[in-house]
Design a protein around this motif. Sequence first.
Motif, PDB file in Angstrom:
ATOM      1  N   LEU A 173       0.807  -1.214   0.000  1.00  0.00           N
ATOM      2  CA  LEU A 173       0.000   0.000   0.000  1.00  0.00           C
ATOM      3  C   LEU A 173       0.843   1.268   0.000  1.00  0.00           C
ATOM      4  O   LEU A 173       0.375   2.324  -0.429  1.00  0.00           O
ATOM      5  CB  LEU A 173      -0.947   0.013   1.208  1.00  0.00           C
ATOM      6  CG  LEU A 173      -2.082  -1.002   1.176  1.00  0.00           C
ATOM      7  CD1 LEU A 173      -2.917  -0.902   2.445  1.00  0.00           C
ATOM      8  CD2 LEU A 173      -2.944  -0.811  -0.050  1.00  0.00           C
ATOM      9  N   GLU A 174       2.097   1.179   0.428  1.00  0.00           N
ATOM     10  CA  GLU A 174       2.956   2.364   0.441  1.00  0.00           C
ATOM     11  C   GLU A 174       3.178   2.919  -0.971  1.00  0.00           C
ATOM     12  O   GLU A 174       3.488   4.096  -1.133  1.00  0.00           O
ATOM     13  CB  GLU A 174       4.301   2.069   1.115  1.00  0.00           C
ATOM     14  CG  GLU A 174       5.249   1.204   0.306  1.00  0.00           C
ATOM     15  CD  GLU A 174       4.983  -0.298   0.357  1.00  0.00           C
ATOM     16  OE1 GLU A 174       5.706  -1.051  -0.316  1.00  0.00           O
ATOM     17  OE2 GLU A 174       4.051  -0.727   1.062  1.00  0.00           O
ATOM     18  N   LEU A 175       2.981   2.089  -1.988  1.00  0.00           N
ATOM     19  CA  LEU A 175       3.146   2.566  -3.364  1.00  0.00           C
ATOM     20  C   LEU A 175       2.045   3.548  -3.766  1.00  0.00           C
ATOM     21  O   LEU A 175       2.186   4.263  -4.754  1.00  0.00           O
ATOM     22  CB  LEU A 175       3.195   1.395  -4.341  1.00  0.00           C
ATOM     23  CG  LEU A 175       4.467   0.547  -4.287  1.00  0.00           C
ATOM     24  CD1 LEU A 175       4.393  -0.605  -5.272  1.00  0.00           C
ATOM     25  CD2 LEU A 175       5.698   1.390  -4.541  1.00  0.00           C
ATOM     26  N   LEU A 176       0.964   3.608  -2.990  1.00  0.00           N
ATOM     27  CA  LEU A 176      -0.061   4.616  -3.264  1.00  0.00           C
ATOM     28  C   LEU A 176       0.506   6.030  -3.136  1.00  0.00           C
ATOM     29  O   LEU A 176       0.009   6.964  -3.754  1.00  0.00           O
ATOM     30  CB  LEU A 176      -1.266   4.452  -2.337  1.00  0.00           C
ATOM     31  CG  LEU A 176      -2.245   3.339  -2.706  1.00  0.00           C
ATOM     32  CD1 LEU A 176      -3.268   3.152  -1.599  1.00  0.00           C
ATOM     33  CD2 LEU A 176      -2.931   3.637  -4.030  1.00  0.00           C
ATOM     34  N   VAL A 210      -6.006   2.363 -10.251  1.00  0.00           N
ATOM     35  CA  VAL A 210      -5.142   1.481  -9.467  1.00  0.00           C
ATOM     36  C   VAL A 210      -5.454   0.037  -9.843  1.00  0.00           C
ATOM     37  O   VAL A 210      -6.601  -0.398  -9.753  1.00  0.00           O
ATOM     38  CB  VAL A 210      -5.365   1.700  -7.952  1.00  0.00           C
ATOM     39  CG1 VAL A 210      -4.515   0.724  -7.142  1.00  0.00           C
ATOM     40  CG2 VAL A 210      -5.039   3.140  -7.575  1.00  0.00           C
ATOM     41  N   LEU A 211      -4.431  -0.684 -10.289  1.00  0.00           N
ATOM     42  CA  LEU A 211      -4.551  -2.107 -10.588  1.00  0.00           C
ATOM     43  C   LEU A 211      -4.046  -2.853  -9.376  1.00  0.00           C
ATOM     44  O   LEU A 211      -2.843  -2.956  -9.165  1.00  0.00           O
ATOM     45  CB  LEU A 211      -3.720  -2.461 -11.822  1.00  0.00           C
ATOM     46  CG  LEU A 211      -4.040  -1.666 -13.080  1.00  0.00           C
ATOM     47  CD1 LEU A 211      -2.997  -1.921 -14.143  1.00  0.00           C
ATOM     48  CD2 LEU A 211      -5.419  -2.030 -13.579  1.00  0.00           C
ATOM     49  N   ALA A 212      -4.974  -3.328  -8.560  1.00  0.00           N
ATOM     50  CA  ALA A 212      -4.616  -3.854  -7.246  1.00  0.00           C
ATOM     51  C   ALA A 212      -4.608  -5.372  -7.217  1.00  0.00           C
ATOM     52  O   ALA A 212      -5.437  -6.022  -7.842  1.00  0.00           O
ATOM     53  CB  ALA A 212      -5.600  -3.327  -6.208  1.00  0.00           C
ATOM     54  N   GLY A 213      -3.685  -5.898  -6.442  1.00  0.00           N
ATOM     55  CA  GLY A 213      -3.621  -7.324  -6.195  1.00  0.00           C
ATOM     56  C   GLY A 213      -4.357  -7.700  -4.930  1.00  0.00           C
ATOM     57  O   GLY A 213      -4.191  -8.785  -4.413  1.00  0.00           O
ATOM     58  N   SER A 214      -5.196  -6.805  -4.427  1.00  0.00           N
ATOM     59  CA  SER A 214      -5.895  -7.011  -3.158  1.00  0.00           C
ATOM     60  C   SER A 214      -7.202  -6.235  -3.168  1.00  0.00           C
ATOM     61  O   SER A 214      -7.329  -5.231  -3.858  1.00  0.00           O
ATOM     62  CB  SER A 214      -5.004  -6.513  -2.015  1.00  0.00           C
ATOM     63  OG  SER A 214      -5.732  -6.424  -0.820  1.00  0.00           O
TER      64      SER A 214
END
Length: 118
Positions: free
Chosen positions: A67-70, A89-93
């Motif tokens: 999440l720090e990449l946000l 945002v292309l999220a893996g979660s």
Amino acid sequence: MVAMQEAEVDSLDVLFIADDPDLAEMYRLKLELDGYGVRLTGPDAAVAAARARRPDMLFLELPAGHLELLDVLRDVRDAVHRPDLPAVVLAGSTSADLMRQGASLSAADYVVRTATAR
């Protein structure tokens, strides 16, 4: 997804920020087929890439647990003086923390992707 007029898409410059070069390349090909101009960069070079040529839209690949990449969204928007710069945002979660933090950064959309085998 963010709805755009067809004429707008032809001139959009997308900055695609990702750690995974294979995933980034797959999305680049798809977006270019849809008429977008796409530049690929990693999170560490995203601000410099945005300053070199201001993007019209951001895509951020966000691996699960990172999440720090946000913060990259905020940093890029600050660097180009566009707090309203659209971002996907292309999220893996699908975590609640992701939704909360992304909402605070005004992400335009989220695409939850499944983990890829390496």
